[in-house]
Design an enzyme around this catalytic site. Structure first.
Site, PDB file in Angstrom:
ATOM      1  N   HIS A 227      10.252  31.940  46.122  1.00 30.24           N
ATOM      2  CA  HIS A 227      11.674  31.292  46.272  1.00 30.24           C
ATOM      3  C   HIS A 227      13.338  31.349  46.596  1.00 30.24           C
ATOM      4  O   HIS A 227      14.068  30.705  46.580  1.00 30.24           O
ATOM      5  CB  HIS A 227      11.201  29.350  46.398  1.00 30.24           C
ATOM      6  CG  HIS A 227       9.705  29.128  46.997  1.00 30.24           C
ATOM      7  ND1 HIS A 227       9.028  29.458  47.913  1.00 30.24           N
ATOM      8  CD2 HIS A 227       8.755  28.574  45.742  1.00 30.24           C
ATOM      9  CE1 HIS A 227       7.925  28.724  48.784  1.00 30.24           C
ATOM     10  NE2 HIS A 227       8.207  28.093  46.398  1.00 30.24           N
TER      11      HIS A 227
ATOM     12  N   ASP B  49       0.825  33.782  49.248  1.00 31.53           N
ATOM     13  CA  ASP B  49       1.137  32.584  48.390  1.00 31.53           C
ATOM     14  C   ASP B  49       0.776  31.217  49.389  1.00 31.53           C
ATOM     15  O   ASP B  49       0.894  31.365  50.395  1.00 31.53           O
ATOM     16  CB  ASP B  49       2.722  32.371  48.214  1.00 31.53           C
ATOM     17  CG  ASP B  49       2.522  31.511  47.542  1.00 31.53           C
ATOM     18  OD1 ASP B  49       2.493  30.880  46.277  1.00 31.53           O
ATOM     19  OD2 ASP B  49       3.219  30.357  47.651  1.00 31.53           O
TER      20      ASP B  49
ATOM     21  N   HIS C 161       2.672  29.437  50.531  1.00 31.42           N
ATOM     22  CA  HIS C 161       3.882  28.231  50.896  1.00 31.42           C
ATOM     23  C   HIS C 161       4.963  29.390  51.112  1.00 31.42           C
ATOM     24  O   HIS C 161       4.773  30.673  50.912  1.00 31.42           O
ATOM     25  CB  HIS C 161       4.946  27.942  49.221  1.00 31.42           C
ATOM     26  CG  HIS C 161       4.379  27.035  48.493  1.00 31.42           C
ATOM     27  ND1 HIS C 161       2.881  26.775  47.552  1.00 31.42           N
ATOM     28  CD2 HIS C 161       3.882  25.311  49.538  1.00 31.42           C
ATOM     29  CE1 HIS C 161       3.243  25.307  47.343  1.00 31.42           C
ATOM     30  NE2 HIS C 161       3.097  24.824  47.913  1.00 31.42           N
TER      31      HIS C 161
ATOM     32  N   ASP D 232      -2.266  29.317  45.034  1.00 33.71           N
ATOM     33  CA  ASP D 232      -2.367  28.210  45.414  1.00 33.71           C
ATOM     34  C   ASP D 232      -2.879  27.366  46.824  1.00 33.71           C
ATOM     35  O   ASP D 232      -2.387  26.469  47.007  1.00 33.71           O
ATOM     36  CB  ASP D 232      -0.687  27.786  44.747  1.00 33.71           C
ATOM     37  CG  ASP D 232      -0.011  28.360  46.020  1.00 33.71           C
ATOM     38  OD1 ASP D 232       0.162  29.526  46.634  1.00 33.71           O
ATOM     39  OD2 ASP D 232       1.441  28.278  45.487  1.00 33.71           O
TER      40      ASP D 232
HETATM   41 ZN   LIG Z   1       3.590  28.575  46.075  1.00 31.61          ZN
END
Ligand SMILES: [Zn+2]
Length: 321
Positions: free
Chosen positions: A131, A168, A170, A257
């Site tokens: 990120h 991931d 995200h 996750d």
């Molecule tokens: Zn994540």
């Protein structure tokens, strides 16, 4: 009896010193400790070689991040402030060193892949990176480890075409930002749909910019998406994209996750899915990269599910087929 291929794990004890304020913060040192404990008890353990991460230099980080951000990050940590840019991004005095070792560990992994007899290398580091943007910490990430590794691979070893596969839960907004204009690095992400999930980017319509149109691929999945939906997305979108791109090297941004027990996403992946993903990533490495593959730890916050999923992934990755 199952035989496994050799696996090299790169880490550093000082990755544990990045203190995010206690166990209430999901991205805490216990993540690495529980992975280590799980792997020590695993049938894979005799096949693992451990290596120590080197420290990234400023110039290695400046391939993406701005100099003013890097100074600000260092100063914020050393001054004793508890977060940078957003309270999510907790730091401590030792964090700056841990950040340099995390990125450096991914560079060490590249060195091992190019210079030693290592084919499968797992950079088991924290803080995570996908990120982190050019001048901003974001989502527990400070320096973008995958971006630093890809640029290091290109600059030091002349590997031009690199694919980064990020599963991931995200979207890796920072990796996309770094490479969306660049036709030589293909960023591929399978994640929970941005309408429902942090960080709110990664729509299927985001396909790259300028010369880089076509070398960004986002595959958003709806909340509740399960193993079958993930595997269908891999087959339908990711595999054909890689076939047309023909990468020389592949980096995996491995977040765990999406596990059904992990409440950081609404995805419903099983522990077993990560084993299948491991097998599939190894097949891609065999097909395009002479079996060489760099896997970088990103998210994964339910401790038991994280440890079991990492083990499952690594067993699938190293399984002799
Ligand atoms: Zn994540």
């Amino acid at each position: 009896m199952t035989q496994y291929k050799p696996l090299t794990i790169v880490s550093h004890s000082q990755c544990l010193d990045h203190d995010t304020g206690g166990p209430e913060h999901p991205e805490n040192p216990e993540r690495l400790r529980i992975i280590n404990r799980q792997l020590k008890a695993s049938p894979l353990f005799p096949y693992i070689t451990e290596k120590i991460a080197k420290r990234a230099k400023r110039e290695d980080i400046l391939v993406y991040h701005s100099e003013s951000y890097l100074f600000r990050l260092e100063e914020t940590a050393l001054r004793g402030q508890t977060y940078i840019d957003h309270p999510d991004n907790q730091i401590c005095f030792e964090s700056y060193e841990a950040i340099l070792l995390s990125s450096g560990g991914c560079m060490t992994a590249v060195d091992l892949l190019e210079e030693e007899q290592c084919d499968l290398v797992f950079s088991c580091i924290r803080p995570p990176g996908h990120h982190a943007e050019r001048a901003m910490a974001f989502g527990f990430c400070f320096v973008n480890n995958a971006v630093v590794a890809a640029r290091y691979w290109q600059r030091h070893y002349g590997r031009k075409k690199i694919a980064i596969i990020d599963w991931d839960a995200h979207h890796g907004n920072g990796i996309q930002d770094a490479f969306e204009n660049d036709p030589d690095v293909f960023y591929i992400s399978i994640h929970e749909h941005p309408t429902f999930s942090f960080p709110g980017t990664g729509y299927a319509e985001e396909k790259g910019l300028g010369e880089g149109v076509g070398t960004t691929l986002n595959v958003p999945l709806p909340p509740g998406a399960d193993d079958q939906m993930f595997l269908r997305a891999l087959k339908k979108f990711v595999e054909p994209a890689l076939e047309s791109f023909q990468p020389e090297r592949i980096i995996i941004s491995a977040g765990f996750d999406g596990h059904v027990l992990d409440d950081m996403s609404g995805l419903s992946y099983s522990t077993e899915l990560y084993g299948i993903i491991g097998e599939k990533m190894d097949c891609l490495a065999q097909k395009y990269c002479q079996g060489k593959l760099l896997t970088i730890l990103e998210g994964g916050y339910h401790l038991e599910a994280l440890a079991a999923s990492v083990e499952s992934y690594l067993l699938g990755l190293t399984k002799c087929k």
